[in-house]
Every structure is written in structure tokens, then in C-alpha cells.
Design a protein around this motif. Sequence first.
Motif, mmCIF file in Angstrom:
data_model
loop_
_atom_site.group_PDB
_atom_site.id
_atom_site.type_symbol
_atom_site.label_atom_id
_atom_site.label_comp_id
_atom_site.label_asym_id
_atom_site.label_seq_id
_atom_site.Cartn_x
_atom_site.Cartn_y
_atom_site.Cartn_z
ATOM 1 N N LEU A 124 46.395 33.769 33.081
ATOM 2 C CA LEU A 124 46.933 35.096 33.385
ATOM 3 C C LEU A 124 46.203 35.758 34.551
ATOM 4 N N LEU A 125 44.926 35.433 34.713
ATOM 5 C CA LEU A 125 44.145 36.061 35.778
ATOM 6 C C LEU A 125 43.754 35.065 36.862
ATOM 7 N N SER A 126 44.513 33.980 36.971
ATOM 8 C CA SER A 126 44.214 33.001 38.012
ATOM 9 C C SER A 126 45.458 32.724 38.828
ATOM 10 N N GLY A 127 45.237 32.201 40.035
ATOM 11 C CA GLY A 127 46.340 31.758 40.864
ATOM 12 C C GLY A 127 47.332 32.852 41.212
ATOM 13 N N LYS A 128 48.598 32.454 41.283
ATOM 14 C CA LYS A 128 49.634 33.369 41.759
ATOM 15 C C LYS A 128 50.018 34.437 40.743
ATOM 16 N N TYR A 129 49.553 34.314 39.503
ATOM 17 C CA TYR A 129 49.962 35.257 38.467
ATOM 18 C C TYR A 129 49.113 36.520 38.424
ATOM 19 N N ARG A 130 47.888 36.471 38.941
ATOM 20 C CA ARG A 130 46.936 37.556 38.742
ATOM 21 C C ARG A 130 47.467 38.913 39.204
ATOM 22 N N TYR A 131 48.031 38.943 40.397
ATOM 23 C CA TYR A 131 48.499 40.207 40.991
ATOM 24 C C TYR A 131 49.523 40.900 40.092
ATOM 25 N N LEU A 132 50.509 40.142 39.616
ATOM 26 C CA LEU A 132 51.573 40.738 38.804
ATOM 27 C C LEU A 132 51.091 41.066 37.395
ATOM 28 N N VAL A 133 50.219 40.232 36.836
ATOM 29 C CA VAL A 133 49.707 40.484 35.489
ATOM 30 C C VAL A 133 48.867 41.755 35.462
ATOM 31 N N ILE A 134 47.982 41.922 36.449
ATOM 32 C CA ILE A 134 47.148 43.136 36.512
ATOM 33 C C ILE A 134 48.030 44.371 36.665
ATOM 34 N N ALA A 135 49.060 44.274 37.500
ATOM 35 C CA ALA A 135 49.948 45.418 37.710
ATOM 36 C C ALA A 135 50.653 45.818 36.411
ATOM 37 N N ILE B 111 43.031 61.256 33.790
ATOM 38 C CA ILE B 111 43.502 59.880 33.616
ATOM 39 C C ILE B 111 44.907 59.726 34.200
ATOM 40 N N CYS B 112 45.752 60.753 34.049
ATOM 41 C CA CYS B 112 47.096 60.706 34.640
ATOM 42 C C CYS B 112 47.020 60.516 36.153
ATOM 43 N N LEU B 113 46.136 61.240 36.802
ATOM 44 C CA LEU B 113 46.012 61.142 38.257
ATOM 45 C C LEU B 113 45.429 59.794 38.675
ATOM 46 N N LEU B 114 44.536 59.235 37.865
ATOM 47 C CA LEU B 114 44.048 57.879 38.140
ATOM 48 C C LEU B 114 45.194 56.868 38.031
ATOM 49 N N GLY B 115 46.109 57.103 37.085
ATOM 50 C CA GLY B 115 47.284 56.244 36.953
ATOM 51 C C GLY B 115 48.169 56.298 38.184
ATOM 52 N N VAL B 116 48.299 57.466 38.779
ATOM 53 C CA VAL B 116 49.063 57.610 40.024
ATOM 54 C C VAL B 116 48.442 56.758 41.126
ATOM 55 N N ALA B 117 47.123 56.815 41.239
ATOM 56 C CA ALA B 117 46.432 56.013 42.261
ATOM 57 C C ALA B 117 46.625 54.523 42.008
ATOM 58 N N PHE B 118 46.582 54.112 40.751
ATOM 59 C CA PHE B 118 46.780 52.699 40.414
ATOM 60 C C PHE B 118 48.163 52.224 40.846
ATOM 61 N N VAL B 119 49.193 53.021 40.558
ATOM 62 C CA VAL B 119 50.556 52.654 40.961
ATOM 63 C C VAL B 119 50.657 52.571 42.479
ATOM 64 N N ARG B 120 50.037 53.530 43.147
ATOM 65 C CA ARG B 120 50.121 53.582 44.611
ATOM 66 C C ARG B 120 49.541 52.332 45.265
ATOM 67 N N PHE B 121 48.451 51.792 44.714
ATOM 68 C CA PHE B 121 47.740 50.708 45.392
ATOM 69 C C PHE B 121 47.883 49.333 44.733
ATOM 70 N N CYS B 122 48.338 49.284 43.475
ATOM 71 C CA CYS B 122 48.284 48.000 42.755
ATOM 72 C C CYS B 122 49.616 47.521 42.185
ATOM 73 N N VAL B 123 50.662 48.329 42.237
ATOM 74 C CA VAL B 123 51.918 47.962 41.578
ATOM 75 C C VAL B 123 53.008 47.715 42.617
ATOM 76 N N PRO B 124 53.661 46.541 42.595
ATOM 77 C CA PRO B 124 54.745 46.257 43.543
ATOM 78 C C PRO B 124 56.050 46.908 43.099
#
Length: 469
Positions: free
Chosen positions: A246-257, A425-438
Motif C-alpha cells: 500500500l505504501l510502495s511503488g505506484k500505489y503510495r500516492y493514491l493510498v495516502i491521499a 484540524i479542519c484547516l489542516l485538512g484543507v491544506a492536505f487536499v490542496r497539496f496531496c489529493v488528486p
Amino acid sequence: MKGNKKISSGYIYFFGSFGGILFGYDIGVMTGALPFLETDWSLTNATLIGWITSAVMFGAIFGGALSGQLSDKLGRRKMILISALIFALGSLLSAVVPNFGEYYLIGVRIFLGLAVGAASALVPAYMSEMSPARLRGRLTGINQTMIVSGMLISYVVDFLLKGLPEAFAWRLMLGSAAIPAIILFAGVLRLPESPRFLIKNGQLDAARTVLSYIRPADEIEPEMATIQSTAKTESAAAKNTSWSTLLSGKYRYLVIAGVGVAAFQQFQGANAIFYYIPLIVEQATGSAASNALMWPIIQGIILVIGSLVFLWIADKFNRRTLLILGGAVMGLSFLLPAFLNVTHLNSNPMLIVVFLSIYVAFYAFTWAPLTWVLIGEIFPLAVRGRASGVASSFNWIGSFAVGLLFPVMTAAMSQEAVFAIFGIICLLGVAFVRFCVPETKGRTLEEIEQQGTRVKSTESLEASSDYTE
């Protein structure tokens, strides 16, 4: 699925998402039952109250992870049937707990949580695999409508039963959850299996039959070919798939998001409102919590309206746009009461409830439904079961922590200060979406997976370039 009798798409989508009713009902039912249980058993220990409330979420942590893995082997449909049976049994056992059996009740609710966690993982996965890409946001969003409808139903049941003696009221409230579980079991008996699961397991004719129920004739073969191609590639990869994958190869980016969004949805504190709104009103006004059961119904109506708004806008706006908008307003709704309290501008103690209602309204059409849409569509097929289970478990860890700690935190500090923490925590979630979620809107499950592969390739090239320099 017996014979070739056609099953309507409406039936498939309705009962495919009906597990959300179970999920929502048990989230909401303790809201009304808790004040009566506290009076009946003379409960005053904040930690014990938190455990009784959050025990379902603790069980759901494991139910989500186990169901995700088992659904890859047994199928989505069979696991939904099993979870319905567990839910019915757990609900009935909750109603016959011995007097002053606090730890027995906690144990039963942990068992019940296995089914609730399973539903939270299985329904989004099933609905996303049955839905066409152009309608996936709307159809998967039906799950959220079911969840909040289940919550509203539980609030109404609690309100209708509040006139009974305490010892009977809370038992009937908890036991009545068996009714939607039985309805779900009966409905899923005719439900077909996911075509992607069938193709992955070599049942091509069965998959073609299921697609004929939910797709135009000219889309069946192209979709079969696309799924087969992906399934063949993923089948080879799955032989070497483990939890570490789940945290290796091509899956890591989408799994973390996906897992990150699922975790933030709960750590933002929504369930503090849904579980404890009568107690919040009691602390704000001084009136008995058992007299404040109309407030959960108001919150439930806001949630249902918000879920219907989402069905209308789901496929009109980008997922990221809605998450960022919702998270920003939710954060401010939690932070403003604390600001007004510090500056002594908050003269009306009910003002905090007004801000909480604004939070619920934006949560209802952004983070609440979109979390499950993303969980259903962002994970690659080879790890979808495991990843969906992990995301669901992290979601329930957040729910469990909020349910357990909220009464303890409010006993140690003001409600405004507690909600201010959730606001950050809500505002941290906004930052996470902005930088880590496709962005996933309008893309097939296969296209989303290819995007994850491209990101991995870009990371590799950048790492190679840095090494060369």
C-alpha cells in the motif's frame, strides 16, 4: 444471483447503498439513548460514557479493515450480507443488556461495530464499481444520503420513544436498529455481484450479465475490455501484493491521499456534534439533555438536505474544490465561537449551536459524502479492498477518538476551546487536499490509477535528477 431475470438499475443502486442506513442509524441512535441510559444507570464517569458511546467506532476500526480484505476473496455482496446479520444480532443484544452491565454493553457495541465498519468500507467500493464514470459522484453520493437518512430516522425514533420510562426507552432505541438490518439482508439477496470483482475472478459471462442491467448495450463490451485489461495487469501485480504494498511503488500516492481524506473527515470533529448535541445544548443552556432531543432532528434534517444538494452538484464541481470550500467554512464555524468567547462578544449561550449548524450544513454536502466517493474511486484495483479497509479503519479511529475524548475534553475545558481545536484540524485538512489529493471527477477508475503511476514516474525522475546533480 439465480437465472437471468433482469434486475433494475434502481434496485441495484438503492440496495447497494442501503448499508449506509445501518451505518447512519447507529451513529445517531446513541445520541438520544445516552441521556436515558445515564439516568437509568446513574452514569457520571466521563470516560465510561465516552467508551459506551464510542465502542461501536472501536469495533468498526477492525470491521473496516477485515471486510476490505475479505471482500477481495468472497465478494462485496456476500460480505454485505454477513455484515447485515452481525448488525441485527448486535442490535438485539444491545437491547437486552443486564442492568448496570456497562462493560457488557461496551463489548456488545464493539461487536456491532464490526458490521458498521464493514458497511462503511463495502458500500462505497460496491457503488463505485457499479457506477459509470460520468455519474459516479452522484450515485456513490447516494451512500451519504442513506447514512444521514439513517441518522435522521434514529433521531426521530429517539424522540418518539422519549416518553417511555428510562429503562425501556434506551433499550428500544438501540434494539430497533435490527429492523433496517433485516431489510438490508432481504434486499441484498437479489443484488448482483460487482462486475469488476467477477471479471477479476474469471466470471466473464456473469460480469457481462450484470453490466447489461446498468449500462447501455453499446457500452458493455468496451467496458468489459477495459476492465479485463486492467484486471489482467493487476492480477499479476496482486500476486506480490501485501499490506506493505500500500505504501510502495505506484500505489503510495493514491493510498495516502484516500486514507488521509478519510482520517481528516473524522478528526475534524463532526461526530462530537452528532453524538453529543443534547449534552452540548445542556451545557450551553442548563436544561436537561433529555429535553433537547429536537436538536438532533434539526441537525439530521440539515444533513439530509445537504446530502440532496450534493447529489445535485456532485458531478458539476471538482471534488477538490468542494472539499477546500467545505473545510474552510467548517474551520471558521468552529473557530469563531472561541474568538467571540475570548473577546466577550458572545452574549447568547446558544450562539455556539448556531455555528455548529453552519458547520453541519457545509459538512453535509462536502466532506461527508465526498470522503466516501473518493474512497470508492481513488484506489487501484489490485489494492482496492485492502486500501478501502485501511481508509475506513482510519476514519473509524478518528470517530472513536472523538467519541471517547469529547466528554473528557469538555469536562476539562470550555466547549468553545474544544471546538477551536477541531477548527484548526479542519484547516489542516484543507491544506492536505490542496497539496496531496488528486482530482478524480469524471475519470474512470483505470484513468485515476494511471495518474498515480504518472506521479510515481515523475517522483522517480526528480529523484534521479537530484542524484545526478
